[in-house]
Design an enzyme around this catalytic site. Structure first.
Site, PDB file in Angstrom:
ATOM      1  N   LYS A 216     -10.409  18.197   0.737  1.00 57.62           N
ATOM      2  CA  LYS A 216     -11.375  18.540   1.792  1.00 57.62           C
ATOM      3  C   LYS A 216     -11.409  20.044   1.984  1.00 57.62           C
ATOM      4  CE  LYS A 216      -8.406  19.955   5.092  1.00 57.62           C
ATOM      5  NZ  LYS A 216      -8.342  21.319   5.580  1.00 57.62           N
TER       6      LYS A 216
ATOM      7  N   PRO B 174      -4.623  21.630  -5.156  1.00 56.75           N
ATOM      8  CA  PRO B 174      -3.501  22.563  -4.999  1.00 56.75           C
ATOM      9  C   PRO B 174      -2.500  22.081  -3.943  1.00 56.75           C
ATOM     10  CG  PRO B 174      -5.613  23.732  -4.859  1.00 56.75           C
ATOM     11  CD  PRO B 174      -5.928  22.268  -4.936  1.00 56.75           C
TER      12      PRO B 174
ATOM     13  N   ALA C 161       0.056  22.604  -0.973  1.00 54.62           N
ATOM     14  CA  ALA C 161       0.182  23.586   0.128  1.00 54.62           C
ATOM     15  C   ALA C 161      -0.898  24.668   0.030  1.00 54.62           C
ATOM     16  CB  ALA C 161       1.583  24.214   0.164  1.00 54.62           C
TER      17      ALA C 161
ATOM     18  N   GLY D 109      -4.106  24.238   1.611  1.00 53.35           N
ATOM     19  CA  GLY D 109      -5.106  24.152   2.675  1.00 53.35           C
ATOM     20  C   GLY D 109      -6.278  23.259   2.313  1.00 53.35           C
TER      21      GLY D 109
ATOM     22  N   SER E 179      -2.588  14.761   2.252  1.00 52.68           N
ATOM     23  CA  SER E 179      -3.358  13.767   3.012  1.00 52.68           C
ATOM     24  C   SER E 179      -4.183  12.909   2.067  1.00 52.68           C
ATOM     25  CB  SER E 179      -4.291  14.462   4.004  1.00 52.68           C
ATOM     26  OG  SER E 179      -3.536  15.255   4.883  1.00 52.68           O
ATOM     27  N   ALA E 180      -4.731  13.512   1.013  1.00 57.29           N
ATOM     28  CA  ALA E 180      -5.489  12.745   0.012  1.00 57.29           C
ATOM     29  C   ALA E 180      -4.574  11.715  -0.637  1.00 57.29           C
ATOM     30  CB  ALA E 180      -6.071  13.690  -1.041  1.00 57.29           C
TER      31      ALA E 180
ATOM     32  N   ASP F 166      -5.471  14.986   8.787  1.00 59.57           N
ATOM     33  CA  ASP F 166      -6.566  15.014   7.803  1.00 59.57           C
ATOM     34  C   ASP F 166      -6.702  13.704   7.019  1.00 59.57           C
ATOM     35  OD1 ASP F 166      -7.055  17.717   8.374  1.00 59.57           O
ATOM     36  OD2 ASP F 166      -5.606  18.392   6.879  1.00 59.57           O
TER      37      ASP F 166
HETATM   38  O1  C5P Z   1      -1.224  16.366  11.201  1.00 61.53           O
HETATM   39  P1  C5P Z   1      -0.463  17.082  10.137  1.00 61.53           P
HETATM   40  O2  C5P Z   1       0.827  16.401   9.801  1.00 61.53           O
HETATM   41  O3  C5P Z   1      -1.273  17.382   8.929  1.00 61.53           O
HETATM   42  O4  C5P Z   1      -0.085  18.477  10.762  1.00 61.53           O
HETATM   43  C1  C5P Z   1       0.868  19.323  10.176  1.00 61.53           C
HETATM   44  C2  C5P Z   1       1.258  20.391  11.190  1.00 61.53           C
HETATM   45  O5  C5P Z   1       0.151  21.285  11.401  1.00 61.53           O
HETATM   46  C3  C5P Z   1       1.611  19.864  12.560  1.00 61.53           C
HETATM   47  O6  C5P Z   1       2.959  19.528  12.635  1.00 61.53           O
HETATM   48  C4  C5P Z   1       1.272  21.042  13.454  1.00 61.53           C
HETATM   49  O7  C5P Z   1       2.298  22.013  13.397  1.00 61.53           O
HETATM   50  C5  C5P Z   1       0.066  21.651  12.764  1.00 61.53           C
HETATM   51  N1  C5P Z   1      -1.208  21.167  13.329  1.00 61.53           N
HETATM   52  C6  C5P Z   1      -1.606  21.619  14.568  1.00 61.53           C
HETATM   53  N2  C5P Z   1      -2.798  21.183  15.105  1.00 61.53           N
HETATM   54  C7  C5P Z   1      -3.586  20.348  14.401  1.00 61.53           C
HETATM   55  C8  C5P Z   1      -3.213  19.883  13.132  1.00 61.53           C
HETATM   56  C9  C5P Z   1      -2.004  20.322  12.609  1.00 61.53           C
HETATM   57  O8  C5P Z   1      -0.900  22.396  15.228  1.00 61.53           O
HETATM   58  N3  C5P Z   1      -4.760  19.957  14.926  1.00 61.53           N
END
Ligand code: C5P
Length: 315
Positions: free
Chosen positions: A19, A107, A109, A111, A116-117, A149
């Protein structure tokens, strides 16, 4: 020598897209540590394929199609694909295990929500392999527990994301867009970039970020010039603070003739908007000439997570 027929164990292969965020509006940190988002997600033609093969115990292996990764994918039960499969089985109260193989082109880490995929692909593969018949609503709910995501990776296309990104709603996208994706040898940790956002913006961030209406209109009309004018990412400055060399990539993108340049999610992957497929090929060549090694042109939007192959000798 035995020539006895040994049936292969059942297996399912599922493909999930990367994404990008056409707009990533970030609000002030919530009490639970997450940040409220107003984002427009778009699925792009860069994929991970996840194969689950029925087995006695859990295992995970990864093949990297895009060369040496900038960060390590965990090869134990910390792996998000394994966690996804286990969570869906637990949701149904089913015992079981599988060998999980991930063929990675997204890739690590970077972004682009590669982990998540993988989780989304593992959910769909588990559902099919174990014949769970999970409803769409339940699949989205389990996905949201795995990561912000993951629901969008299931959905694909173009969608608005709110909450911490996990609440997704498809929107009209009349465009056939082309992006040049420029990977980095560096990795950025998403939590670290959000912390950098807190340091830079802190309480100055809105409690409820909003989307620019002009961006939604550009998507409705498929107008590439308007899209170029209204892309945005509130994590760009925080990421640049952690990795100042990213500025060189932005400068190279402008010199290569990109219509607009955007940091992908929390970075460090950089996205170059192009006019069409042939412009994307020119920009790809121009970035390679400037010494960028991980450069690929991709179309968007593409569909979400879907089954590629089923080998089911049990039925
Ligand atoms: O949801 P996910 O596990 O992908 O998020 C990884 C980290 O990114 C979270 O632990 C948080 O530190 C940060 N995050 C955030 N706000 C979001 C999504 C992610 O602070 N909306």
């Amino acid at each position: 020598m035995s020539l006895a027929y040994e049936p292969e164990p059942p297996s399912v292969t599922v493909r999930a897209p990367a994404k990008i965020n056409l707009h990533l509006g970030v609000g002030a940190r919530r009490d639970d540590g997450f940040h409220p988002l107003a984002t427009v997600y778009q699925a792009v033609g860069l994929y991970d394929d996840v194969t689950l093969t029925l087995d006695e115990e859990w295992g995970v292996s990864v093949r990297h199609d895009a060369g040496r990764p900038a960060a390590i994918v965990p090869l134990d039960e910390q792996n998000l694909a394994v966690r996804a499969a286990q969570m869906l089985l637990a949701h149904h109260g089913v015992d079981g295990a599988a060998a999980v193989h991930i063929r990675k082109s997204i890739p690590v880490a970077g972004g682009m929500a590669g982990g998540s995929a993988d989780a989304a692909a593992a959910l769909v593969a588990t559902d099919r392999l174990f014949d769970l018949e999970t409803s769409d609503d339940d699949l989205l709910a389990v996905a949201a527990r795995l990561g912000s995501d993951v629901p969008f990776a299931l959905l694909g296309g173009t969608a608005i994301g709110t909450g911490r990104g996990e609440l997704v709603e498809p929107i009209t996208d009349a465009g056939s867009w082309w992006w040049v994706v420029v990977g980095s040898d560096d990795a950025l940790s998403t939590p670290q970039v959000y912390r950098s956002f807190d340091d830079l913006v802190g309480a100055g961030a809105p409690t409820e970020p909003v989307l620019p209406p002009a961006l939604l209109l550009a998507l409705e009309t498929g107008d590439v010039g308007a899209l170029a004018d209204h892309l945005g990412n509130d994590l760009a400055e925080p990421a640049l603070r952690l990795l100042p060399t990213l500025r060189d990539t932005f400068d190279d993108a402008a010199a290569a003739g990109a219509r607009a340049t955007l940091l992908s999610g929390s970075g460090p992957t950089v996205l170059l908007l192009c006019s069409d497929g042939s412009h994307a090929r020119e920009v790809t060549a121009a970035m390679a000439e400037r010494g960028h090694e991980h450069v690929v042109a991709v179309p968007a939007p593409v569909s979400g997570t879907h089954v590629l192959d089923v080998l089911d000798t049990l039925s």
